[in-house]
Design a protein around this motif. Structure first.
Motif, PDB file in Angstrom:
ATOM      1  N   LEU A  41       1.376   4.209  -2.930  1.00  0.00           N
ATOM      2  CA  LEU A  41       1.316   3.887  -4.360  1.00  0.00           C
ATOM      3  C   LEU A  41       1.188   5.144  -5.218  1.00  0.00           C
ATOM      4  O   LEU A  41       0.574   5.130  -6.285  1.00  0.00           O
ATOM      5  CB  LEU A  41       0.117   2.962  -4.624  1.00  0.00           C
ATOM      6  CG  LEU A  41       0.098   1.640  -3.852  1.00  0.00           C
ATOM      7  CD1 LEU A  41      -1.245   0.936  -4.042  1.00  0.00           C
ATOM      8  CD2 LEU A  41       1.237   0.734  -4.298  1.00  0.00           C
ATOM      9  N   LYS A  42       1.783   6.244  -4.761  1.00  0.00           N
ATOM     10  CA  LYS A  42       1.618   7.528  -5.447  1.00  0.00           C
ATOM     11  C   LYS A  42       2.185   7.527  -6.866  1.00  0.00           C
ATOM     12  O   LYS A  42       1.710   8.275  -7.730  1.00  0.00           O
ATOM     13  CB  LYS A  42       2.275   8.643  -4.635  1.00  0.00           C
ATOM     14  CG  LYS A  42       1.551   8.946  -3.332  1.00  0.00           C
ATOM     15  CD  LYS A  42       2.269  10.041  -2.555  1.00  0.00           C
ATOM     16  CE  LYS A  42       1.575  10.315  -1.216  1.00  0.00           C
ATOM     17  NZ  LYS A  42       2.312  11.320  -0.416  1.00  0.00           N
ATOM     18  N   LYS A  43       3.171   6.685  -7.139  1.00  0.00           N
ATOM     19  CA  LYS A  43       3.789   6.693  -8.471  1.00  0.00           C
ATOM     20  C   LYS A  43       2.939   5.952  -9.513  1.00  0.00           C
ATOM     21  O   LYS A  43       3.222   6.021 -10.710  1.00  0.00           O
ATOM     22  CB  LYS A  43       5.192   6.094  -8.412  1.00  0.00           C
ATOM     23  CG  LYS A  43       5.248   4.614  -8.131  1.00  0.00           C
ATOM     24  CD  LYS A  43       6.705   4.125  -8.188  1.00  0.00           C
ATOM     25  CE  LYS A  43       6.778   2.607  -7.994  1.00  0.00           C
ATOM     26  NZ  LYS A  43       8.167   2.125  -8.088  1.00  0.00           N
ATOM     27  N   TYR A  44       1.909   5.265  -9.052  1.00  0.00           N
ATOM     28  CA  TYR A  44       1.041   4.524  -9.976  1.00  0.00           C
ATOM     29  C   TYR A  44      -0.180   5.360 -10.358  1.00  0.00           C
ATOM     30  O   TYR A  44      -0.577   6.270  -9.643  1.00  0.00           O
ATOM     31  CB  TYR A  44       0.606   3.196  -9.354  1.00  0.00           C
ATOM     32  CG  TYR A  44       1.747   2.232  -9.167  1.00  0.00           C
ATOM     33  CD1 TYR A  44       2.199   1.431 -10.216  1.00  0.00           C
ATOM     34  CD2 TYR A  44       2.396   2.136  -7.935  1.00  0.00           C
ATOM     35  CE1 TYR A  44       3.259   0.555 -10.049  1.00  0.00           C
ATOM     36  CE2 TYR A  44       3.458   1.260  -7.759  1.00  0.00           C
ATOM     37  CZ  TYR A  44       3.887   0.483  -8.822  1.00  0.00           C
ATOM     38  OH  TYR A  44       4.946  -0.381  -8.649  1.00  0.00           O
ATOM     39  N   ASN A  45      -0.758   4.980 -11.488  1.00  0.00           N
ATOM     40  CA  ASN A  45      -1.951   5.664 -11.982  1.00  0.00           C
ATOM     41  C   ASN A  45      -3.186   4.996 -11.371  1.00  0.00           C
ATOM     42  O   ASN A  45      -3.458   3.823 -11.629  1.00  0.00           O
ATOM     43  CB  ASN A  45      -1.998   5.585 -13.511  1.00  0.00           C
ATOM     44  CG  ASN A  45      -3.253   6.209 -14.079  1.00  0.00           C
ATOM     45  OD1 ASN A  45      -3.810   7.145 -13.495  1.00  0.00           O
ATOM     46  ND2 ASN A  45      -3.714   5.694 -15.208  1.00  0.00           N
ATOM     47  N   TRP A  46      -3.948   5.707 -10.565  1.00  0.00           N
ATOM     48  CA  TRP A  46      -5.157   5.165  -9.945  1.00  0.00           C
ATOM     49  C   TRP A  46      -6.055   6.295  -9.459  1.00  0.00           C
ATOM     50  O   TRP A  46      -5.604   7.427  -9.293  1.00  0.00           O
ATOM     51  CB  TRP A  46      -4.839   4.237  -8.760  1.00  0.00           C
ATOM     52  CG  TRP A  46      -3.963   4.874  -7.691  1.00  0.00           C
ATOM     53  CD1 TRP A  46      -2.619   4.739  -7.561  1.00  0.00           C
ATOM     54  CD2 TRP A  46      -4.391   5.760  -6.645  1.00  0.00           C
ATOM     55  NE1 TRP A  46      -2.162   5.480  -6.492  1.00  0.00           N
ATOM     56  CE2 TRP A  46      -3.227   6.111  -5.909  1.00  0.00           C
ATOM     57  CE3 TRP A  46      -5.623   6.294  -6.249  1.00  0.00           C
ATOM     58  CZ2 TRP A  46      -3.268   6.961  -4.811  1.00  0.00           C
ATOM     59  CZ3 TRP A  46      -5.663   7.141  -5.153  1.00  0.00           C
ATOM     60  CH2 TRP A  46      -4.493   7.472  -4.443  1.00  0.00           C
ATOM     61  N   LYS A  47      -7.308   5.966  -9.226  1.00  0.00           N
ATOM     62  CA  LYS A  47      -8.210   6.867  -8.503  1.00  0.00           C
ATOM     63  C   LYS A  47      -9.150   6.013  -7.662  1.00  0.00           C
ATOM     64  O   LYS A  47      -9.350   4.824  -7.934  1.00  0.00           O
ATOM     65  CB  LYS A  47      -8.983   7.786  -9.447  1.00  0.00           C
ATOM     66  CG  LYS A  47      -9.942   7.102 -10.392  1.00  0.00           C
ATOM     67  CD  LYS A  47     -10.661   8.157 -11.253  1.00  0.00           C
ATOM     68  CE  LYS A  47     -11.595   7.485 -12.261  1.00  0.00           C
ATOM     69  NZ  LYS A  47     -12.317   8.479 -13.091  1.00  0.00           N
ATOM     70  N   VAL A  48      -9.709   6.629  -6.630  1.00  0.00           N
ATOM     71  CA  VAL A  48     -10.602   5.932  -5.700  1.00  0.00           C
ATOM     72  C   VAL A  48     -11.913   6.709  -5.612  1.00  0.00           C
ATOM     73  O   VAL A  48     -11.902   7.929  -5.459  1.00  0.00           O
ATOM     74  CB  VAL A  48      -9.972   5.813  -4.294  1.00  0.00           C
ATOM     75  CG1 VAL A  48     -10.958   5.161  -3.323  1.00  0.00           C
ATOM     76  CG2 VAL A  48      -8.677   5.025  -4.347  1.00  0.00           C
ATOM     77  N   LYS A  49     -13.035   5.978  -5.702  1.00  0.00           N
ATOM     78  CA  LYS A  49     -14.353   6.573  -5.470  1.00  0.00           C
ATOM     79  C   LYS A  49     -14.889   6.017  -4.158  1.00  0.00           C
ATOM     80  O   LYS A  49     -15.040   4.795  -4.015  1.00  0.00           O
ATOM     81  CB  LYS A  49     -15.310   6.244  -6.612  1.00  0.00           C
ATOM     82  CG  LYS A  49     -14.968   6.957  -7.909  1.00  0.00           C
ATOM     83  CD  LYS A  49     -16.059   6.745  -8.949  1.00  0.00           C
ATOM     84  CE  LYS A  49     -15.755   7.557 -10.206  1.00  0.00           C
ATOM     85  NZ  LYS A  49     -16.835   7.446 -11.207  1.00  0.00           N
ATOM     86  N   ILE A  50     -15.160   6.906  -3.208  1.00  0.00           N
ATOM     87  CA  ILE A  50     -15.691   6.497  -1.912  1.00  0.00           C
ATOM     88  C   ILE A  50     -17.156   6.911  -1.846  1.00  0.00           C
ATOM     89  O   ILE A  50     -17.485   8.095  -1.842  1.00  0.00           O
ATOM     90  CB  ILE A  50     -14.879   7.121  -0.761  1.00  0.00           C
ATOM     91  CG1 ILE A  50     -13.461   6.532  -0.800  1.00  0.00           C
ATOM     92  CG2 ILE A  50     -15.546   6.851   0.586  1.00  0.00           C
ATOM     93  CD1 ILE A  50     -12.532   7.044   0.294  1.00  0.00           C
ATOM     94  N   ILE A  51     -18.037   5.911  -1.825  1.00  0.00           N
ATOM     95  CA  ILE A  51     -19.480   6.130  -1.852  1.00  0.00           C
ATOM     96  C   ILE A  51     -20.044   5.809  -0.470  1.00  0.00           C
ATOM     97  O   ILE A  51     -19.966   4.674   0.003  1.00  0.00           O
ATOM     98  CB  ILE A  51     -20.154   5.245  -2.912  1.00  0.00           C
ATOM     99  CG1 ILE A  51     -19.566   5.560  -4.295  1.00  0.00           C
ATOM    100  CG2 ILE A  51     -21.663   5.435  -2.903  1.00  0.00           C
ATOM    101  CD1 ILE A  51     -20.018   4.607  -5.386  1.00  0.00           C
ATOM    102  N   GLY A  52     -20.581   6.813   0.187  1.00  0.00           N
ATOM    103  CA  GLY A  52     -21.128   6.621   1.526  1.00  0.00           C
ATOM    104  C   GLY A  52     -20.948   7.865   2.364  1.00  0.00           C
ATOM    105  O   GLY A  52     -20.279   8.828   1.966  1.00  0.00           O
ATOM    106  N   ASP A  53     -21.544   7.850   3.535  1.00  0.00           N
ATOM    107  CA  ASP A  53     -21.463   8.977   4.451  1.00  0.00           C
ATOM    108  C   ASP A  53     -21.356   8.415   5.867  1.00  0.00           C
ATOM    109  O   ASP A  53     -21.596   7.235   6.105  1.00  0.00           O
ATOM    110  CB  ASP A  53     -22.700   9.867   4.317  1.00  0.00           C
ATOM    111  CG  ASP A  53     -22.432  11.295   4.750  1.00  0.00           C
ATOM    112  OD1 ASP A  53     -21.342  11.547   5.331  1.00  0.00           O
ATOM    113  OD2 ASP A  53     -23.303  12.152   4.528  1.00  0.00           O
TER     114      ASP A  53
END
Length: 350
Positions: A205-217
């Protein structure tokens, strides 16, 4: 599992019920996790074994630990007047049943937190099942696990469906993100969490506008960061690390993602819904399908299928999949409130 146990213990303490927590495993991870239990009486009983060669270590260690735990529990039962013991895994159930012997009290209950097909793959499952059948009762955290237990020959009348208590969450809503922002909250362990599927889906989905927040370890953090770089999306992912209160840290979100191959009953979906966040979750054999109401508080995708995950994320980004209002999403969590769950459990064991 530790968080769910904490939620239950806190709700029981609120009702002036005395609680003791016994743990047989002491290591760095457990010490960090169990800091939250400082308000309870936690009995640490590490089960040490002598150093032996690697070929014998697993079998010998298991044998020694098992009998040491039985010896400790027999003394504990003799010296204490507990009415009820709740064992959280098959190994603990076996130990408690043997330690109790022919005494009338304490009553022993099981509280299993993973799908039964995870346990049944173990070579000692037939032995575990023998002892599970001798419990006074079993708390099943969802309908799916109850069905699996019944299929294994466990008496249906001994099983209570008791959803994981939600805990005491703050009373606010998390804003809907202006730009598509997807959240993952959990341990960074690729099996069974399957974060590789999450990364693969977003790489489509690189052509779309998005971001991801990954919370954890977790132990797979470096592997997953390298995988994100390989797929050319690491610059659009924020690796936030472990955060004690992730919901206060998240200021806005489009949806929370869960990509696991299996779960028992994923409380993170319920917590996200409480804060008004819809969820996109894999349709695990147990758990998510009992939480997610399609088109209201979330949507399900095929397990292990990054194509289906990418398609659902794309439709959410484009507005082709819409969810209910935050207030309506929160209403779907009412049956998981700690007070309601604890009342059901107390009625069952009494």
């Amino acid at each position: 599992m530790e968080k769910v146990l904490y939620n239950l213990c806190s709700a029981l303490k609120k009702k002036s019920i005395d609680i003791e927590i016994i743990t047989f495993y002491i290591n760095k991870d457990n010490n960090n996790i169990l800091k939250q239990f400082k308000e309870f009486n936690v009995i640490y009983k590490p089960l040490y074994v002598p150093r032996i060669n690697d070929k014998q270590r697993n079998l010998f260690s298991s044998f020694i630990k098992f009998f040491n735990s039985i010896y400790f529990l027999k003394r504990y039962i003799k010296l204490n007047n507990n009415n009820i013991i709740v064992a959280l895994d098959p190994w603990a159930i076996d130990s408690c049943i043997i330690a109790k012997g022919f005494k009338k009290l304490p009553k022993i209950y099981g509280w299993l937190h993973f799908p039964i097909d995870v346990y049944s793959k173990h070579k000692l499952w037939k032995i575990h099942k023998f002892f599970i059948k001798r419990l006074n009762g079993i708390l099943a955290i969802c309908n799916g696990i109850k069905s699996q237990l019944v299929n294994e020959g466990i008496d249906e009348n001994k099983i209570l469906i008791s959803y994981n208590p939600m805990g005491f969450l703050k009373d606010f809503y998390i804003k809907e993100a202006l730009n598509p922002t997807f959240i993952y909250v959990g341990r960074l362990k690729n099996q069974p969490k399957r974060l590789d599927l999450l990364l693969d889906a977003f790489s489509k989905l690189k052509k779309y506008n998005w971001k991801v927040k990954i919370i954890g370890d977790g132990e797979d953090k470096e592997y997953l960061e390298e995988l994100a770089k390989t797929k050319g999306i690491n610059h659009r992912i924020e690796w936030c690390g472990f955060i004690d209160d992730p919901w206060s840290f998240i200021h806005e979100a489009t949806a929370l993602l869960l990509t696991s191959d299996y779960e028992g009953f994923p409380t993170v979906l319920i917590e996200a819904n409480w804060y008004g966040i819809p969820v996109i979750s894999t349709d695990c054999p147990t758990g998510p399908k009992e939480i997610v109401v399609e088109g209201l508080n979330g949507t399900l995708v095929k397990k292990g299928n990054s194509e289906d995950l990418a398609e659902k994320i794309k439709k959410v980004i484009r507005g082709e999949i819409k969810f209910a209002t935050k207030e309506e999403i929160r209403k779907t969590t009412e049956r998981y409130h700690s007070d309601y769950v604890v009342e059901k459990i107390l009625d069952f064991i009494n």
